[in-house]
Design a protein around this motif. Structure first.
Motif, mmCIF file in Angstrom:
data_model
loop_
_atom_site.group_PDB
_atom_site.id
_atom_site.type_symbol
_atom_site.label_atom_id
_atom_site.label_comp_id
_atom_site.label_asym_id
_atom_site.label_seq_id
_atom_site.Cartn_x
_atom_site.Cartn_y
_atom_site.Cartn_z
ATOM 1 N N LEU A 44 0.926 -1.372 -0.187
ATOM 2 C CA LEU A 44 0.119 0.108 -0.054
ATOM 3 C C LEU A 44 0.956 1.244 -0.017
ATOM 4 N N ASN A 45 0.450 2.204 -0.718
ATOM 5 C CA ASN A 45 1.157 3.489 -0.705
ATOM 6 C C ASN A 45 1.039 4.127 0.750
ATOM 7 N N ALA A 46 1.745 5.333 0.789
ATOM 8 C CA ALA A 46 1.607 5.980 2.378
ATOM 9 C C ALA A 46 0.268 6.495 2.567
ATOM 10 N N ARG A 47 -0.429 7.025 1.476
ATOM 11 C CA ARG A 47 -1.817 7.380 1.869
ATOM 12 C C ARG A 47 -2.804 6.181 2.265
ATOM 13 N N ASP A 48 -2.814 5.144 1.682
ATOM 14 C CA ASP A 48 -3.494 3.922 1.780
ATOM 15 C C ASP A 48 -3.114 3.253 3.400
ATOM 16 N N ASN A 49 -1.938 3.568 3.432
ATOM 17 C CA ASN A 49 -1.495 2.823 4.750
ATOM 18 C C ASN A 49 -2.160 3.836 5.770
ATOM 19 N N VAL A 50 -2.043 5.039 5.835
ATOM 20 C CA VAL A 50 -2.715 5.933 6.730
ATOM 21 C C VAL A 50 -4.081 5.720 6.689
ATOM 22 N N ALA A 51 -4.885 5.422 5.554
ATOM 23 C CA ALA A 51 -6.353 5.457 5.638
ATOM 24 C C ALA A 51 -6.735 3.833 6.019
ATOM 25 N N PHE A 52 -6.059 3.014 6.232
ATOM 26 C CA PHE A 52 -6.608 1.669 6.216
ATOM 27 C C PHE A 52 -7.652 1.455 7.569
ATOM 28 N N SER A 53 -7.124 1.979 8.510
ATOM 29 C CA SER A 53 -8.183 1.528 9.704
ATOM 30 C C SER A 53 -9.519 2.145 9.398
ATOM 31 N N GLN A 54 -9.549 3.193 8.763
ATOM 32 C CA GLN A 54 -10.843 4.013 8.403
ATOM 33 C C GLN A 54 -11.565 3.117 7.155
ATOM 34 N N ARG A 55 -10.496 2.349 6.373
ATOM 35 C CA ARG A 55 -11.153 1.392 5.276
ATOM 36 C C ARG A 55 -11.773 0.376 5.815
ATOM 37 N N MET A 56 -11.512 -0.154 7.102
ATOM 38 C CA MET A 56 -11.784 -1.346 7.781
ATOM 39 C C MET A 56 -12.870 -0.937 8.305
ATOM 40 N N LYS A 57 -13.221 0.074 8.816
ATOM 41 C CA LYS A 57 -14.576 0.636 9.449
ATOM 42 C C LYS A 57 -15.499 0.929 8.752
ATOM 43 N N GLY A 58 -15.347 0.910 7.048
ATOM 44 C CA GLY A 58 -16.398 0.955 6.215
ATOM 45 C C GLY A 58 -16.328 2.479 5.744
ATOM 46 N N VAL A 59 -15.421 3.360 6.159
ATOM 47 C CA VAL A 59 -15.585 4.949 5.915
ATOM 48 C C VAL A 59 -15.384 4.905 4.318
ATOM 49 N N ASP A 60 -16.199 5.936 3.535
ATOM 50 C CA ASP A 60 -16.174 5.834 2.315
ATOM 51 C C ASP A 60 -14.657 6.367 1.804
ATOM 52 N N ARG B 128 -0.632 7.252 10.529
ATOM 53 C CA ARG B 128 -1.621 6.305 10.561
ATOM 54 C C ARG B 128 -2.135 5.967 11.949
ATOM 55 N N ALA B 129 -1.357 6.282 13.007
ATOM 56 C CA ALA B 129 -1.902 6.041 14.509
ATOM 57 C C ALA B 129 -2.670 7.097 14.652
ATOM 58 N N LEU B 130 -2.550 8.339 14.312
ATOM 59 C CA LEU B 130 -3.325 9.360 14.633
ATOM 60 C C LEU B 130 -4.741 9.461 14.084
ATOM 61 N N ILE B 131 -4.773 8.818 12.828
ATOM 62 C CA ILE B 131 -6.077 8.942 12.235
ATOM 63 C C ILE B 131 -7.293 8.378 12.901
ATOM 64 N N THR B 132 -6.834 7.537 14.040
ATOM 65 C CA THR B 132 -7.877 7.125 14.850
ATOM 66 C C THR B 132 -8.460 8.007 15.968
ATOM 67 N N GLU B 133 -7.915 9.208 15.862
ATOM 68 C CA GLU B 133 -8.132 10.172 16.804
ATOM 69 C C GLU B 133 -8.007 9.795 18.322
ATOM 70 N N PRO B 134 -6.959 9.244 18.721
ATOM 71 C CA PRO B 134 -6.806 8.598 20.100
ATOM 72 C C PRO B 134 -6.699 9.856 21.169
ATOM 73 N N GLU B 135 -7.080 9.520 22.290
ATOM 74 C CA GLU B 135 -6.836 10.233 23.553
ATOM 75 C C GLU B 135 -5.480 10.013 23.952
ATOM 76 N N VAL B 136 -4.734 9.052 23.700
ATOM 77 C CA VAL B 136 -3.335 8.796 24.022
ATOM 78 C C VAL B 136 -2.726 7.995 23.029
ATOM 79 N N LEU B 137 -1.666 8.626 22.469
ATOM 80 C CA LEU B 137 -0.778 7.988 21.515
ATOM 81 C C LEU B 137 0.424 7.357 22.359
ATOM 82 N N LEU B 138 0.570 5.891 21.999
ATOM 83 C CA LEU B 138 1.524 5.108 22.780
ATOM 84 C C LEU B 138 2.909 4.685 21.483
ATOM 85 N N LEU B 139 3.884 5.003 21.985
ATOM 86 C CA LEU B 139 5.239 4.872 21.002
ATOM 87 C C LEU B 139 6.106 3.821 21.529
#
Length: 327
Positions: free
Chosen positions: A93-109, A149-160
């Motif tokens: 997957l390219n960078a854009r699709d990597n970042v969007a992957f979790s939203q794709r799994m959630k069915g976001v258009d 990609r981690a931030l696209i889920t809009e987390p309250e806490v980011l773990l690194l």
């Protein structure tokens, strides 16, 4: 005063068979803070992070986020996101699709998830590389994509989990600054696992030093560095000498050590190593009882009266700079 977005660990424990990896730790991570979990390999810091993320089951205790117990929830339901040490980007997957992957799994258009992915790639200064595959990106660029990609889920806490360990020293320093700036801009809590003392001191509002599955000391970065509670913390943070005196152990910063003539200091020893570090010189001396101490001097001070390995030397410090340690 507590915030509704605080993360709290209550008696958090992780066992692997008879091995206790994390031993009933308690800690409050403040909303909007940058915290580094610091310690040697095997101390429990990564197991702690993985339990917070939901990638390891909790043996005992609780994880509270925004006042709710998330200990038994799936990772995606917790309000956390994790950036892995390996970045774990999908190679096809390219960078854009990597970042969007979790939203794709959630069915976001597609249009909505692509637009959001592009926004986050812009945030991490990767918009120009959106169509590139991971193999076409440098290590630092891959890290930025993983961060988006981690931030696209809009987390309250980011773990690194040791996010800078794969980078070369120059890029690691640059990415430290970028991570800190991004955390301040987003205003969410970052919890960052590292075994690098310099990294923790440069990034953290708060440092949590772990040792043998427990928290050895926690507090603001400068406070922990200036006043280590134990010999372990003093040694692990570096830049401190742990010295045995008749009244107990003390920590003395290397840059507070003063050279003297033999017999004229608080301690006597022999120079065993001299390391030129550009602006400073680190002189290591072995004391009569076998312990080593290091004095860090400016290059001008050292070369004004240079010492050679094998020379006898006195060592001391000004009153009030020795910090007592717990037994």
């Amino acid at each position: 005063m507590r915030s509704k977005h605080d993360l709290e660990l209550v008696g958090l424990t992780k066992r692997y068979g008879d091995t206790v990896a994390v031993d009933a730790i308690n800690h409050l991570f403040r909303a909007g803070s940058y915290t580094c979990l610091l310690g040697p390999s095997g101390c429990g810091k990564s197991s702690t992070l993985r339990m917070i993320a939901g990638h390891e089951a909790v043996s005992d205790g609780s994880i509270l986020l925004s006042g709710r117990d998330v200990s038994s929830l799936a990772p995606a339901a917790r309000g956390t996101a994790m950036m892995f040490q390996s970045y774990a980007l999908f190679p096809h997957l390219n960078a854009r699709d990597n970042v969007a992957f979790s939203q794709r799994m959630k069915g976001v258009d597609k249009a909505a998830r692509t637009a959001r992915a592009d926004e986050l790639l812009e945030l991490v200064d990767m918009a120009a590389y959106a169509d590139r595959l991971p193999a076409q990106l440098s290590g630092g660029q891959q890290q930025r994509v993983a961060l988006a990609r981690a931030l696209i889920t809009e987390p309250e806490v980011l773990l690194l989990d040791e996010p800078l360990s794969a980078l070369d020293p120059f890029l690691r320093t640059r990415m430290r600054a970028e991570l800190k700036q991004l955390q301040r801009r987003l205003g969410i809590a970052f919890v960052h696992v590292t075994h690098g003392q310099d990294e923790a001191l440069a990034l953290a509002d708060e440092i949590v030093v772990m040792n043998n599955a427990r928290i050895e000391q926690a507090g603001p970065a400068r406070a922990v560095f200036e006043a280590p509670r134990t010999a372990f913390v003093a040694r692990f943070l570096g830049a401190h000498n742990v010295i045995d005196l008749p009244g107990g152990q003390v920590a003395v910063r290397s840059d507070e050590m003063v050279l003297a003539e033999p017999g004229a200091g608080r301690l006597d020893g022999h120079v065993t190593a001299v390391e030129y570090q550009g602006t400073h010189v680190a002189l290591t001396a072995t004391l009569a009882q076998g312990a080593e101490v290091t004095a860090l001097m400016t290059d001008k001070d050292f070369f004004g009266a240079p010492k050679e390995p094998g020379e006898a030397v006195g060592l001391g410090w000004q009153d009030g700079v020795a910090h007592p340690l717990l037994a």
